[in-house]
Motif scaffolding. Structure first.
Motif, mmCIF file in Angstrom:
data_model
loop_
_atom_site.group_PDB
_atom_site.id
_atom_site.type_symbol
_atom_site.label_atom_id
_atom_site.label_comp_id
_atom_site.label_asym_id
_atom_site.label_seq_id
_atom_site.Cartn_x
_atom_site.Cartn_y
_atom_site.Cartn_z
ATOM 1 N N ARG A 15 -4.862 -4.232 -8.563
ATOM 2 C CA ARG A 15 -4.356 -2.884 -8.294
ATOM 3 C C ARG A 15 -3.107 -2.623 -9.130
ATOM 4 N N THR A 16 -2.916 -1.349 -9.446
ATOM 5 C CA THR A 16 -1.700 -0.951 -10.141
ATOM 6 C C THR A 16 -0.596 -0.720 -9.106
ATOM 7 N N TRP A 17 0.630 -0.580 -9.598
ATOM 8 C CA TRP A 17 1.752 -0.282 -8.710
ATOM 9 C C TRP A 17 1.513 1.036 -7.991
ATOM 10 N N ARG A 18 1.002 2.017 -8.726
ATOM 11 C CA ARG A 18 0.789 3.343 -8.171
ATOM 12 C C ARG A 18 -0.263 3.343 -7.068
ATOM 13 N N LEU A 19 -1.361 2.617 -7.281
ATOM 14 C CA LEU A 19 -2.405 2.538 -6.267
ATOM 15 C C LEU A 19 -1.897 1.804 -5.035
ATOM 16 N N GLU A 20 -1.155 0.715 -5.234
ATOM 17 C CA GLU A 20 -0.634 -0.018 -4.085
ATOM 18 C C GLU A 20 0.363 0.817 -3.299
ATOM 19 N N ASP A 21 1.148 1.623 -3.977
ATOM 20 C CA ASP A 21 2.084 2.514 -3.290
ATOM 21 C C ASP A 21 1.329 3.562 -2.476
ATOM 22 N N MET A 22 0.239 4.092 -3.018
ATOM 23 C CA MET A 22 -0.579 5.069 -2.295
ATOM 24 C C MET A 22 -1.231 4.415 -1.070
ATOM 25 N N LEU A 23 -1.745 3.210 -1.217
ATOM 26 C CA LEU A 23 -2.350 2.502 -0.093
ATOM 27 C C LEU A 23 -1.330 2.216 0.998
ATOM 28 N N ARG A 24 -0.121 1.848 0.580
ATOM 29 C CA ARG A 24 0.947 1.579 1.550
ATOM 30 C C ARG A 24 1.306 2.855 2.310
ATOM 31 N N THR A 25 1.365 3.988 1.616
ATOM 32 C CA THR A 25 1.666 5.265 2.256
ATOM 33 C C THR A 25 0.588 5.639 3.257
ATOM 34 N N LEU A 26 -0.678 5.474 2.888
ATOM 35 C CA LEU A 26 -1.774 5.769 3.801
ATOM 36 C C LEU A 26 -1.746 4.853 5.018
ATOM 37 N N ALA A 27 -1.472 3.580 4.795
ATOM 38 C CA ALA A 27 -1.467 2.616 5.896
ATOM 39 C C ALA A 27 -0.322 2.881 6.867
ATOM 40 N N PHE A 28 0.852 3.276 6.351
ATOM 41 C CA PHE A 28 1.969 3.577 7.239
ATOM 42 C C PHE A 28 1.769 4.919 7.945
ATOM 43 N N SER A 29 1.005 5.829 7.357
ATOM 44 C CA SER A 29 0.797 7.149 7.947
ATOM 45 C C SER A 29 -0.208 7.132 9.087
ATOM 46 N N THR A 30 -1.202 6.270 8.985
ATOM 47 C CA THR A 30 -2.261 6.193 9.985
ATOM 48 C C THR A 30 -2.417 4.740 10.418
ATOM 49 N N ASN A 31 -3.447 4.467 11.187
ATOM 50 C CA ASN A 31 -3.723 3.065 11.493
ATOM 51 C C ASN A 31 -4.633 2.483 10.409
#
Length: 71
Positions: A15-31
């Motif tokens: 994964r790129t930094w950008r994709l991992e940041d997006m995944l982290r945002t989604l994971a913190f926003s929802t379950n």
């Protein structure tokens, strides 16, 4: 095995930094399950276990945590 290092690609990951940041945002926003379902719908093949592992690897300082008790 020798590989080229890029500043936009995480070392030893797919994964790129950008994709991992997006995944982290989604994971913190929802379950984890809802974030995994959303990722599947938009074309990111990520399981909820991966998102939970990403959350556990994230360092959160006490000063910005909303769950920190004052006193």
């Amino acid at each position: 095995m020798f590989t080229e290092r890029y500043d936009w690609l995480l070392p030893s990951k797919r994964r790129t930094w950008r994709l991992e940041d997006m995944l982290r945002t989604l994971a913190f926003s929802t379950n984890g399950v809802q974030a995994s379902n959303l990722c599947q719908k938009i074309g990111m093949d990520v399981r909820h276990d991966t998102l939970l592992r990403l959350l556990h690897q994230t360092e959160i300082s006490e000063a910005c945590s909303p769950f920190r008790r004052h006193g």
